[in-house]
Scaffold this motif. Structure first.
Motif, PDB file in Angstrom:
ATOM      1  N   ALA A 307      -8.001   3.044   6.564  1.00 30.43           N
ATOM      2  CA  ALA A 307      -6.698   2.385   6.666  1.00 30.43           C
ATOM      3  C   ALA A 307      -5.606   3.440   6.614  1.00 30.43           C
ATOM      4  CB  ALA A 307      -6.520   1.369   5.545  1.00 30.43           C
ATOM      5  N   ARG A 308      -4.494   3.145   7.297  1.00 29.60           N
ATOM      6  CA  ARG A 308      -3.351   4.063   7.306  1.00 29.60           C
ATOM      7  C   ARG A 308      -2.074   3.234   7.362  1.00 29.60           C
ATOM      8  NH1 ARG A 308      -2.993   8.711  11.789  1.00 29.60           N
ATOM      9  NH2 ARG A 308      -4.214   9.885  10.268  1.00 29.60           N
ATOM     10  N   GLU A 309      -1.128   3.586   6.494  1.00 27.58           N
ATOM     11  CA  GLU A 309       0.101   2.812   6.406  1.00 27.58           C
ATOM     12  C   GLU A 309       0.972   3.022   7.637  1.00 27.58           C
ATOM     13  OE1 GLU A 309       3.847   2.121   3.280  1.00 27.58           O
ATOM     14  OE2 GLU A 309       2.338   3.677   2.921  1.00 27.58           O
ATOM     15  N   SER A 310       1.090   4.278   8.118  1.00 26.19           N
ATOM     16  CA  SER A 310       1.913   4.591   9.282  1.00 26.19           C
ATOM     17  C   SER A 310       1.284   5.759  10.037  1.00 26.19           C
ATOM     18  CB  SER A 310       3.350   4.922   8.861  1.00 26.19           C
ATOM     19  OG  SER A 310       3.373   6.093   8.064  1.00 26.19           O
ATOM     20  N   ASP A 311       1.957   6.186  11.099  1.00 23.54           N
ATOM     21  CA  ASP A 311       1.413   7.281  11.900  1.00 23.54           C
ATOM     22  C   ASP A 311       1.342   8.583  11.120  1.00 23.54           C
ATOM     23  OD1 ASP A 311       1.150   5.587  14.039  1.00 23.54           O
ATOM     24  OD2 ASP A 311       3.121   6.072  14.880  1.00 23.54           O
ATOM     25  N   HIS A 312       2.195   8.760  10.137  1.00 21.43           N
ATOM     26  CA  HIS A 312       2.264  10.023   9.404  1.00 21.43           C
ATOM     27  C   HIS A 312       1.697   9.900   7.993  1.00 21.43           C
ATOM     28  CE1 HIS A 312       4.736  11.510  12.680  1.00 21.43           C
ATOM     29  NE2 HIS A 312       5.538  10.455  12.542  1.00 21.43           N
ATOM     30  N   SER A 313       1.142   8.772   7.648  1.00 22.43           N
ATOM     31  CA  SER A 313       0.587   8.566   6.308  1.00 22.43           C
ATOM     32  C   SER A 313      -0.847   9.090   6.254  1.00 22.43           C
ATOM     33  CB  SER A 313       0.601   7.082   5.948  1.00 22.43           C
ATOM     34  OG  SER A 313       1.920   6.592   5.982  1.00 22.43           O
ATOM     35  N   PRO A 314      -1.351   9.412   5.069  1.00 24.23           N
ATOM     36  CA  PRO A 314      -2.742   9.848   4.937  1.00 24.23           C
ATOM     37  C   PRO A 314      -3.703   8.670   5.164  1.00 24.23           C
ATOM     38  CG  PRO A 314      -1.724   9.667   2.777  1.00 24.23           C
ATOM     39  CD  PRO A 314      -0.617   9.484   3.781  1.00 24.23           C
ATOM     40  N   VAL A 315      -4.905   9.018   5.570  1.00 27.30           N
ATOM     41  CA  VAL A 315      -5.929   7.995   5.814  1.00 27.30           C
ATOM     42  C   VAL A 315      -6.615   7.661   4.496  1.00 27.30           C
ATOM     43  CG1 VAL A 315      -8.072   7.470   7.028  1.00 27.30           C
ATOM     44  CG2 VAL A 315      -6.284   8.787   8.174  1.00 27.30           C
ATOM     45  N   VAL A 316      -6.806   6.352   4.260  1.00 27.21           N
ATOM     46  CA  VAL A 316      -7.461   5.867   3.046  1.00 27.21           C
ATOM     47  C   VAL A 316      -8.827   5.318   3.414  1.00 27.21           C
ATOM     48  CG1 VAL A 316      -7.329   4.237   1.142  1.00 27.21           C
ATOM     49  CG2 VAL A 316      -5.234   5.321   1.995  1.00 27.21           C
ATOM     50  N   ALA A 317      -9.893   5.777   2.702  1.00 27.85           N
ATOM     51  CA  ALA A 317     -11.256   5.293   2.937  1.00 27.85           C
ATOM     52  C   ALA A 317     -11.565   4.172   1.960  1.00 27.85           C
ATOM     53  CB  ALA A 317     -12.252   6.429   2.770  1.00 27.85           C
ATOM     54  N   ILE A 318     -12.063   3.058   2.478  1.00 33.45           N
ATOM     55  CA  ILE A 318     -12.401   1.884   1.666  1.00 33.45           C
ATOM     56  C   ILE A 318     -13.927   1.704   1.722  1.00 33.45           C
ATOM     57  CG2 ILE A 318     -11.985  -0.549   1.259  1.00 33.45           C
ATOM     58  CD1 ILE A 318      -9.474   1.199   1.060  1.00 33.45           C
ATOM     59  N   ARG A 319     -14.607   2.066   0.624  1.00 33.13           N
ATOM     60  CA  ARG A 319     -16.070   1.973   0.583  1.00 33.13           C
ATOM     61  C   ARG A 319     -16.573   0.851  -0.328  1.00 33.13           C
ATOM     62  NH1 ARG A 319     -14.931   7.531   0.816  1.00 33.13           N
ATOM     63  NH2 ARG A 319     -15.843   8.554   2.677  1.00 33.13           N
ATOM     64  N   SER A 320     -15.703   0.297  -1.139  1.00 31.99           N
ATOM     65  CA  SER A 320     -16.092  -0.792  -2.040  1.00 31.99           C
ATOM     66  C   SER A 320     -14.857  -1.622  -2.362  1.00 31.99           C
ATOM     67  CB  SER A 320     -16.710  -0.231  -3.329  1.00 31.99           C
ATOM     68  OG  SER A 320     -15.737   0.506  -4.071  1.00 31.99           O
ATOM     69  N   HIS A 321     -15.093  -2.719  -3.091  1.00 25.73           N
ATOM     70  CA  HIS A 321     -13.963  -3.574  -3.462  1.00 25.73           C
ATOM     71  C   HIS A 321     -12.986  -2.842  -4.385  1.00 25.73           C
ATOM     72  CE1 HIS A 321     -16.653  -6.702  -1.918  1.00 25.73           C
ATOM     73  NE2 HIS A 321     -15.562  -7.455  -1.777  1.00 25.73           N
ATOM     74  N   LYS A 322     -13.492  -1.895  -5.151  1.00 27.03           N
ATOM     75  CA  LYS A 322     -12.595  -1.134  -6.029  1.00 27.03           C
ATOM     76  C   LYS A 322     -11.591  -0.332  -5.222  1.00 27.03           C
ATOM     77  CE  LYS A 322     -15.995  -0.658  -9.764  1.00 27.03           C
ATOM     78  NZ  LYS A 322     -16.772   0.314 -10.581  1.00 27.03           N
ATOM     79  N   ASP A 323     -11.997   0.126  -4.038  1.00 31.32           N
ATOM     80  CA  ASP A 323     -11.115   0.956  -3.221  1.00 31.32           C
ATOM     81  C   ASP A 323      -9.983   0.152  -2.591  1.00 31.32           C
ATOM     82  OD1 ASP A 323     -12.620   3.219  -3.759  1.00 31.32           O
ATOM     83  OD2 ASP A 323     -13.920   2.950  -1.995  1.00 31.32           O
ATOM     84  N   LEU A 324     -10.068  -1.194  -2.641  1.00 36.17           N
ATOM     85  CA  LEU A 324      -8.979  -1.998  -2.080  1.00 36.17           C
ATOM     86  C   LEU A 324      -7.669  -1.776  -2.829  1.00 36.17           C
ATOM     87  CD1 LEU A 324     -10.811  -5.396  -1.400  1.00 36.17           C
ATOM     88  CD2 LEU A 324     -10.008  -3.735   0.285  1.00 36.17           C
ATOM     89  N   SER A 325      -7.781  -1.268  -4.051  1.00 30.56           N
ATOM     90  CA  SER A 325      -6.565  -0.998  -4.838  1.00 30.56           C
ATOM     91  C   SER A 325      -5.766   0.164  -4.241  1.00 30.56           C
ATOM     92  CB  SER A 325      -6.941  -0.676  -6.289  1.00 30.56           C
ATOM     93  OG  SER A 325      -7.805   0.457  -6.337  1.00 30.56           O
ATOM     94  N   LYS A 326      -6.390   0.933  -3.358  1.00 36.14           N
ATOM     95  CA  LYS A 326      -5.666   2.041  -2.708  1.00 36.14           C
ATOM     96  C   LYS A 326      -4.631   1.530  -1.712  1.00 36.14           C
ATOM     97  CE  LYS A 326      -9.702   5.112  -2.967  1.00 36.14           C
ATOM     98  NZ  LYS A 326     -10.682   5.918  -2.180  1.00 36.14           N
ATOM     99  N   ILE A 327      -4.794   0.281  -1.291  1.00 37.52           N
ATOM    100  CA  ILE A 327      -3.834  -0.301  -0.349  1.00 37.52           C
ATOM    101  C   ILE A 327      -2.736  -0.980  -1.173  1.00 37.52           C
ATOM    102  CG2 ILE A 327      -3.532  -1.945   1.536  1.00 37.52           C
ATOM    103  CD1 ILE A 327      -6.436  -1.555   2.248  1.00 37.52           C
ATOM    104  N   LYS A 328      -1.571  -0.383  -1.144  1.00 38.75           N
ATOM    105  CA  LYS A 328      -0.460  -0.881  -1.970  1.00 38.75           C
ATOM    106  C   LYS A 328       0.757  -1.109  -1.078  1.00 38.75           C
ATOM    107  CE  LYS A 328      -2.005   1.957  -5.863  1.00 38.75           C
ATOM    108  NZ  LYS A 328      -1.623   3.034  -6.804  1.00 38.75           N
ATOM    109  N   PRO A 329       1.654  -1.993  -1.515  1.00 35.52           N
ATOM    110  CA  PRO A 329       2.915  -2.196  -0.792  1.00 35.52           C
ATOM    111  C   PRO A 329       3.737  -0.905  -0.786  1.00 35.52           C
ATOM    112  CG  PRO A 329       2.529  -3.980  -2.322  1.00 35.52           C
ATOM    113  CD  PRO A 329       1.501  -2.952  -2.630  1.00 35.52           C
TER     114      PRO A 329
END
Length: 334
Positions: A307-329
């Motif tokens: 997942a990536r917030e914008s074109d210039h944002s870092p890429v976030v890897a989601i491997r489990s339900h715990k990693d969903l917390s990396k996606i924030k407003p």
């Protein structure tokens, strides 16, 4: 001068007697010679008759021989015509044999190519089987530990989670050469092989039937779903799978009407990696949360959700339900 006297001339009567006698003898001899001339004439006539008879016999024999020769020539011509016809048939058969030989050579080359691909796939299957066997031994050992009660409840829960994750990882690894097409309209008597070939043509990537290991539709996770059943395609290599995905994304959308499957110009077809049920669930939850948090991109690469917030944002890897917390407003950190 004294005159010289000439001797008197002889009597003509005296001179004519010997001449008369001589003429009589000559006539008598000529009369006697007529007999040999007649015999010679008869012999010549007889000889001429024999020659004529001989020439007639020769002419008859020659005519007979010429007739036989003409008959033999006609027979030879007939045999030559038959030989020419037989030669033409033989040439046609030889041409047909040459054509069949070329076709057989093409089939042999195709079989050799398929054999090479099968050998490569068999080697990959052997490697995967060995890996699964080693992982299975590890699972058995860990299950034995769990059953023996050597760990507490928290450790048991963690071990179960680890086992489930590894099992899911193995299932996902077994699908590394798979594609999943969704929202493809169903049709009675459909030919899925031809459909995949047509899809390859549409995305400018040649997909041959020998590159497709298997293709079939799979049931829905929810039986009451009205959407078309998804199509799972297993190709010969992971590289080909990735190339198809890249070409599909470069096309930026494939519509069902482009494949002649629907008249609806807004009926879009989707192509993704074939995820396990748990990864599909995680992917769906990730997209829902990313939409709420206004993330621009959510995608899957090599069975990992990114997942990536914008074109210039870092890429976030989601491997489990715990990693969903990396996606924030966007304003959550302020």
């Amino acid at each position: 001068m004294s005159l010289v006297q000439r001797s008197p001339a002889k009597s003509s009567l005296h001179l004519s007697d010997p001449n008369l006698s001589t003429s009589s003898e000559v006539a008598s001899r000529n009369m006697k010679r007529k007999h040999p001339d007649c015999e010679l004439f008869d012999a010549f006539s007889s000889f001429s008759a024999e020659i004529k008879k001989t020439l007639g016999d020769w002419r008859l024999d020659l005519s007979t021989n010429i007739s036989h020769i003409s008959e033999n020539i006609n027979n030879i011509r007939s045999d030559l015509d038959k030989l020419t016809a037989a030669t033409s048939v033989i040439k046609n058969e030889m041409n047909e044999l040459q054509t069949n030989q070329k076709e057989l050579e093409k089939r042999v080359l195709t079989l050799e190519s398929n054999q090479s691909s099968v050998n490569k796939n068999f080697t990959e299957i052997q490697s995967s089987t060995q890996f699964l066997a080693s992982q299975n031994d590890d699972f058995i050992r860990k299950i034995a530990i769990l059953e023996s009660g050597k760990k507490n409840t928290d450790q048991t829960s963690d071990a179960v989670f680890i086992l489930e994750s590894k099992i899911d990882s193995l299932e996902q690894q077994a699908r590394q050469c798979n594609l999943e097409l969704s929202n493809v309209p169903e049709k009675r008597g459909e030919n899925l092989l031809s459909l995949i070939e047509s899809l390859g043509t549409l995305i400018n990537l040649q997909i041959q039937q020998r590159d497709i290991i298997s293709v079939h539709r799979v049931p829905h996770a929810q039986p009451d779903s009205t959407r078309p059943k998804n199509i799972v395609v297993k190709v010969s290599s992971r590289i080909l799978r990735d190339n198809i995905l890249s070409a599909f994304r470069l096309k930026k959308g494939v519509m069902a009407n482009e494949l002649g499957l629907s008249n609806n110009t807004k009926h879009k077809i989707y192509c993704n990696e074939h995820l396990t049920l748990s990864n599909k669930k995680l992917f769906r939850e990730c997209r829902e949360k990313a939409k709420k948090c206004e993330f621009k991109y959510v995608w899957v690469k090599h069975a990992t959700i990114l997942a990536r917030e914008s074109d210039h944002s870092p890429v976030v890897a989601i491997r489990s339900h715990k990693d969903l917390s990396k996606i924030k407003p966007r304003n959550a950190g302020h």
